[in-house]
Motif scaffolding. Structure first.
Motif, PDB file in Angstrom:
ATOM      1  N   ASP A   1      16.424  -4.506   0.505  1.00 50.80           N
ATOM      2  CA  ASP A   1      15.856  -5.227  -0.645  1.00 50.80           C
ATOM      3  C   ASP A   1      15.145  -4.234  -1.563  1.00 50.80           C
ATOM      4  O   ASP A   1      14.156  -3.609  -1.172  1.00 50.80           O
TER       5      ASP A   1
ATOM      6  N   ARG B   1      14.071  -5.108  -4.724  1.00 48.62           N
ATOM      7  CA  ARG B   1      13.340  -5.823  -5.775  1.00 48.62           C
ATOM      8  C   ARG B   1      11.919  -5.265  -5.906  1.00 48.62           C
ATOM      9  O   ARG B   1      11.209  -5.102  -4.921  1.00 48.62           O
ATOM     10  N   GLY B   2      11.546  -4.951  -7.164  1.00 46.61           N
ATOM     11  CA  GLY B   2      10.217  -4.440  -7.444  1.00 46.61           C
ATOM     12  C   GLY B   2      10.017  -2.963  -7.141  1.00 46.61           C
ATOM     13  O   GLY B   2       8.914  -2.436  -7.341  1.00 46.61           O
TER      14      GLY B   2
ATOM     15  N   LYS C   1      19.059  -1.753 -11.117  1.00 37.69           N
ATOM     16  CA  LYS C   1      18.237  -2.565 -12.018  1.00 37.69           C
ATOM     17  C   LYS C   1      18.682  -4.024 -11.969  1.00 37.69           C
ATOM     18  O   LYS C   1      17.852  -4.943 -11.964  1.00 37.69           O
TER      19      LYS C   1
ATOM     20  N   LYS D   1      19.856  -5.535  -9.494  1.00 37.45           N
ATOM     21  CA  LYS D   1      19.437  -6.108  -8.212  1.00 37.45           C
ATOM     22  C   LYS D   1      17.914  -6.201  -8.091  1.00 37.45           C
ATOM     23  O   LYS D   1      17.409  -6.497  -7.017  1.00 37.45           O
ATOM     24  N   GLY D   2      17.207  -5.940  -9.187  1.00 37.51           N
ATOM     25  CA  GLY D   2      15.781  -6.246  -9.205  1.00 37.51           C
ATOM     26  C   GLY D   2      14.826  -5.088  -9.141  1.00 37.51           C
ATOM     27  O   GLY D   2      13.606  -5.304  -9.068  1.00 37.51           O
TER      28      GLY D   2
END
Length: 245
Positions: A35, A37-38, A56, A58-59
């Motif tokens: 993951d 994200r962020g 980008k 994918k978060g």
């Protein structure tokens, strides 16, 4: 190297559509990343920015792409202008990068295999290390130099082969030849043993070094069948590497 990649930039971009790159490389790469994200991500040897954009999408919160080839960066910026993702692209040599930020992830699809000497390999790893936050991860795909040379021609059905003209030892040139749309192009990697990579990762003070064999996605098996991928899995021409700071 910059001039050579400028000359093959469009062909290399096309190679991203080879089945092994989609169904094996990309699938394994994102499984290793998890993951994102962020996260803040520095993408080295980003080429024309295919993965840079995917990070980008994918978060990822911040993504910077770096490549030695001005033509590759030009292609990446052209795509950014068509689809604004707030990605920064920089022309730069990883050997001279120094610290440009502090990132959760430094990633690279095929970078370390361009080091021609142990000194260059060490310098690349040092510049990767200093751009990571504490406990940050370096994730990369690399030419797998543990692949038996007798199997180098078996990957032609996947769109590439490897050749060499001198005995495989530290720094030996290994030519990678790709076949795309009835044409071919070649670039060089440089041979170093698995133990040399491990030694340099430890010298830089990376920890939790992991080697990840490629995995074929379910879509790839459905599309081509298990038998098609067997040589790839038996002889493993590419390898994932994960190191933690």
């Amino acid at each position: 190297m910059s001039a050579h990649y400028d000359s093959i930039a469009h062909q290399y971009k096309k190679s991203r559509q080879l089945p092994f790159r989609i169904y094996v490389e990309e699938y394994t790469y994102f499984n290793m990343l998890g993951d994102i994200r962020g996260k803040s991500i520095l993408d080295l040897a980003c080429g024309e920015g295919l993965y840079t954009r995917k990070f980008k999408q994918k978060g990822a919160a911040q993504v910077i792409g770096v490549d030695i080839s001005p033509k590759m960066i030009e292609l990446a910026k052209d795509q950014e202008n068509r689809e604004l993702l707030d990605i920064e692209y920089i022309v730069g040599d990883v050997l001279e990068l120094n610290q440009i930020g502090s990132f959760d992830l430094v990633v690279a699809s095929y970078l370390l295999n361009y080091a021609q000497t142990r000194t260059q390999l060490l310098k690349m790893c040092q510049n990767i290390f200093i751009n990571l936050k504490n406990d940050g991860r370096f994730i990369t795909f690399n030419n797998n130099f543990k692949q038996p040379p007798t199997s180098y021609q078996l990957t032609e059905k996947y769109g590439f082969i490897k050749t060499f003209s001198e005995p495989l030892q530290e720094g030996t040139t290994v030519a990678i030849k790709y076949f795309i749309d009835g044409q071919s192009f070649t670039f060089n990697n440089y041979y170093f043993t698995h133990s040399t990579y491990e030694e340099i990762f430890c010298t830089v003070r990376f920890k939790e070094i992991k080697w990840q064999k490629p995995v074929v996605s379910p879509d790839g098996i459905r599309e081509f069948g298990e038998d098609f991928w067997q040589d790839f899995l038996d002889y493993v021409p590419i390898i994932g590497i994960e190191c933690r700071k």
